[in-house]
Design a protein around this motif. Structure first.
Motif, short mmCIF file in Angstrom:
data_model
loop_
_atom_site.label_atom_id
_atom_site.label_comp_id
_atom_site.label_asym_id
_atom_site.label_seq_id
_atom_site.Cartn_x
_atom_site.Cartn_y
_atom_site.Cartn_z
N TRP A 653 -103.10 -25.19 54.55
CA TRP A 653 -103.35 -25.75 53.22
C TRP A 653 -104.81 -26.18 53.10
O TRP A 653 -105.47 -25.88 52.10
N GLN A 654 -105.31 -26.83 54.11
CA GLN A 654 -106.66 -27.39 54.03
C GLN A 654 -107.74 -26.30 54.08
O GLN A 654 -108.76 -26.41 53.40
N HIS A 656 -107.57 -23.34 52.92
CA HIS A 656 -107.58 -22.47 51.75
C HIS A 656 -108.28 -23.08 50.55
O HIS A 656 -108.43 -22.41 49.52
N VAL A 657 -108.71 -24.33 50.65
CA VAL A 657 -109.42 -24.97 49.54
C VAL A 657 -110.89 -25.10 49.91
O VAL A 657 -111.24 -25.80 50.85
N ALA A 661 -114.67 -27.15 45.77
CA ALA A 661 -113.64 -27.25 44.73
C ALA A 661 -113.38 -28.72 44.40
O ALA A 661 -113.23 -29.56 45.30
N LEU A 663 -111.39 -31.86 43.86
CA LEU A 663 -110.04 -32.18 44.34
C LEU A 663 -109.65 -33.59 43.89
O LEU A 663 -110.40 -34.55 44.07
N TRP A 669 -101.90 -33.37 51.27
CA TRP A 669 -101.72 -32.15 52.08
C TRP A 669 -100.58 -32.32 53.08
O TRP A 669 -99.85 -31.36 53.36
N VAL A 687 -102.27 -22.05 46.22
CA VAL A 687 -103.55 -22.73 46.01
C VAL A 687 -104.36 -22.03 44.92
O VAL A 687 -104.96 -22.68 44.05
N ALA A 691 -105.48 -23.59 41.32
CA ALA A 691 -106.89 -23.69 40.93
C ALA A 691 -107.08 -23.23 39.49
O ALA A 691 -107.84 -23.83 38.72
N LEU A 701 -108.51 -30.21 40.52
CA LEU A 701 -107.28 -29.74 41.16
C LEU A 701 -106.46 -30.92 41.64
O LEU A 701 -106.89 -31.68 42.51
#
Length: 733
Positions: A653-654, A656-657, A661, A663, A669, A687, A691, A701
């Motif tokens: 998860w982390q 892929h951002v 971006a 946040l 997460w 993700v 976005a 996001l």
């Protein structure tokens, strides 16, 4: 000084002096023929003032005839003068050749095995090309102002004594005889002749290329423009594997040193494009101290009805230039089939009649040596070069094309990483040189510039069979167990050190060089990403094979398609990635029909090509158990990609951002990792969708956007979505 030496004639200094002497002999023959005709035409009325008539005094003026002798004595005196002139020409030719003078007519006669009579026939036909007056004389002798070139009949009359000799010599000027078959002379019908196309009435003329040759001009036959190039003698060492190079050069040395008549030789060199066939042919010519005449066989074959005549011109040019003939693209000339049969037969005839050292450059092996039944035929493979040869090729090419590049540093790295042929190496360097010139680059040539050009060399062929995958991920994006990561790094190490192990340590003599791997695991667990990471680490292209274009219901077509893929991949050293490979290479079945038998053959064929291929082949499967066990055992690496647990999902998860971006503070997460049990591929989709939701709603996001993205992904994969799963105790998301 002795009287004998004092009387020895001076040798001709050059071809022009020799031709002038030959024309002097011809003038005496013409005067002799004119005297005979005057005797035969005695009493015939003159037609002075008729522009269609050549007067007797004009003939005398052109031939610079001295005052006439008494009737009856003239012809005898001319015969004596002719014999003396002929002896003098022959003596001066011998002295000139002994003194090292190059006399083209003598050389031409030696190359094509012409007799003295045939050489004189050439002079008869050549004369109007050298002096304008001869066309008027030939018209007078043939009693026809339109016939300004010698006919077969006139040539026989000038060179023969008596009818019996004329009848015998006529065969020398017939179709298929040496002068006409080699194209030195051309015989054409005279449209103005009342005899029509009678053999005696046909007009003879010297081929334009032979006229230029006899005058000392060295240019190639203009009819070969766009097909042929002449390269000066080259004694440099070709970038070819040592064993093949040394054997061929040793043969050339022995052949050149052989005493007596040397046999005609046809060498068939086959191997991948750019492997060094052309360079080897030039080196063979250089060993003989000769230039090399290169003719594009593929273009020649494409010339249709002209091809056979052009092929003979190429062989003749090889003799005239004393240059071994190299025919590139020879596969087009040796092809089987009705349309190619005539050209193939013409190649065999030309090699037997006009060839001396013929080198055929082809991609495919060929064993039809019986085509060259009048020559010594040998077929030799030029293998794809190993690292030492590639390193020499890189060093030489960088020095020639990019002289400012640090060749000593770059050549070993490029040779080890890319299995390019010397031809492809040169193309890559030229591409970099052109790019730097366009962009006025001043910095030192860098490894990444050359590496990019190397990768581009193989893209054209593979692009029709597979899809190139852009490398966007690095090691930091891979979330896998330590054991899986270790195996991936071991794969990279094996590629980097394959030259040391296989070549220097000798393991390549008995073991397959190919590096093969099976990536197995559920969809979205990172198999394609791992292939990307390996490609990026090694600086190689990654190609994903489109199975829809490979698999065919027609027996044998699948193997054919696979063969094309591996053949093209050899040119670029690309990494081949077969996704969902179990669809193509699953468990072998019991043979119940012909389709089962051929399905098993497809699996065996893939194994064979993977082991022959010196690069990396990666197979991906969602279910390892679906793969054939015997097939799996022969793969080098088996890497499992497990479904990620919560700690791994947190990292996914982390990662892929992107850092830039925007946040929201409410994003949790840890909660997503614990409550959304999906693979990395699904997380990427969630993700990205979130976005776009954020971009359309506030630009930050947040957790609500991730919730919507999760819902959409669950709908796609057919899972039941419960929004409460992303709510912590107490109602907080």
């Amino acid at each position: 000084m002795s009287a004998a030496r004092a009387r020895r004639p001076q040798g001709y200094a050059d071809g022009h002096a020799h031709l002038a002497g030959e024309l002097g002999v011809l003038d005496l023959r013409l005067r002799l023929r004119a005297a005979a005709l005057r005797r035969a035409w005695a009493g015939r009325p003159e037609t002075d003032g008729n522009p269609m008539h050549v007067a007797d005094d004009e003939v005398d003026r052109i031939l610079s005839r001295p005052p006439p002798l008494a009737a009856g004595d003239e012809e005898a005196a001319l015969r004596r003068a002719l014999a003396e002139a002929e002896d003098e020409v022959q003596a001066r030719v011998a002295a000139g050749v002994e003194g090292g003078a190059f006399l083209p007519l003598v050389q031409l006669a030696g190359l094509f095995g012409l007799s003295r009579w045939e050489a004189q026939a050439l002079v008869v036909c050549l004369a109007p090309e050298l002096r304008r007056g001869y066309d008027r004389i030939y018209a007078w002798l043939q009693d026809d102002i339109t016939r300004k070139r010698p006919s077969v009949d006139l040539t026989l009359e000038l060179l023969c004594d008596g009818e019996a000799q004329r009848w015998s010599a006529r065969a020398v000027l017939a179709p298929g005889a040496r002068l006409l078959d080699t194209g030195l002379l051309q015989a054409v019908d005279d449209p103005h002749s009342p005899s029509g196309s009678s053999g005696l009435a046909r007009i003879l003329r010297v081929d334009p290329r032979i006229v230029h040759y006899l005058l000392g001009h060295d240019g190639l036959d203009p009819r070969l423009a766009g097909l042929a190039e002449l390269h000066a003698a080259d004694a440099s060492d070709p970038a070819v594997e040592d064993e093949a190079r040394d054997a061929l050069l040793a043969f050339a040395g022995r052949w050149a040193a052989a005493e007596g008549a040397r046999p005609r030789v046809v060498l068939h060199l086959h191997g991948p494009a750019g492997v060094g066939k052309r360079e080897m042919a030039r080196a063979l010519a250089g060993r003989l101290g000769a230039p090399a005449l290169e003719v594009d066989g593929a273009r020649l074959a494409a010339r249709g009805d002209e091809a056979e005549a052009l092929l003979r011109l190429a062989f003749r040019e090889s003799l005239l230039q004393q240059a071994p003939l190299y025919l590139s693209g020879a596969d087009a000339l040796l092809a089987e089939g009705e349309g190619a049969g005539a050209l193939r037969a013409a190649l065999g005839r030309a090699a037997g009649e006009l060839g001396w050292l013929l080198v055929l450059g082809a991609r495919e092996p060929w064993r039809g040596g019986e085509l060259f039944d009048r020559a010594l035929f040998h077929s030799a493979a030029l293998p794809r070069p190993g690292v030492p040869v590639r390193e020499r090729a890189w060093a030489r090419t960088l020095e020639q094309v990019l002289p400012g590049a640090p060749a000593a540093e770059l050549a070993p790295l490029l040779a080890d990483r890319f299995r390019l042929t010397p031809g492809k190496i040169r193309e890559a360097a030229l591409e970099v040189a052109a790019h730097r010139s366009v962009h006025a680059a001043e910095h030192e040539v860098a490894l990444h510039e050359l590496a990019a050009a190397c990768r581009a060399q193989g893209r054209h062929g593979l692009g029709a069979l597979a899809t190139r995958v852009d490398v966007r991920h690095g090691w930091e994006h891979l979330v896998l167990p330590d054991e899986a990561l270790l195996q991936l790094r071991e794969m990279c190490d094996q590629v980097r050190h394959r030259h040391l192990v296989y070549d220097r340590w000798g393991f390549g003599r008995t073991l397959a060089r190919g590096i093969s791997a099976l990536f197995s695991g559920p969809p979205g667990t990172g198999k394609t990403m791992a292939a990307e990471v390996i490609a990026g680490e090694l600086g190689l292209d990654l190609y994903k094979i489109d199975l829809a274009r490979v698999v065919s219901k027609w027996i044998g077509e699948t193997e054919k398609n696979l063969g094309k893929i591996f053949d093209e991949a050899e040119e670029s050293d690309a990494i081949l990635f077969f996704d969902e490979a179990d669809a193509l290479f699953g468990k072998r079945t019991e043979v119940t029909d012909s389709r089962d038998r051929y399905a098993n053959l497809e699996t065996s064929y893939l194994l064979q090509r993977m082991e022959e291929y010196g690069g990396v082949v990666i197979l991906a499967s969602n279910l390892r158990d679906n793969m054939d066990d015997a097939f799996v055992r022969r793969l080098r690496f088996l890497v499992d990609f497990p479904f990620p647990e919560a700690p791994s999902r947190l990292r996914i998860w982390q990662t892929h951002v992107p850092a830039q971006a925007p946040l929201g503070d409410d994003v949790d997460w840890q909660l997503l990792a614990e409550r959304v049990p999906v693979a990395g591929g699904n997380i990427k989709n969630i993700v990205l969708a979130a976005a776009f939701f954020a971009a359309a709603n506030g630009g930050v996001l947040g957790m609500d956007h991730l919730l919507r993205g999760t819902r959409r992904e669950y709908e796609k994969i057919g899972k039941l979505f419960d929004g409460a799963m992303l709510t912590r105790p107490g109602g907080r998301r």
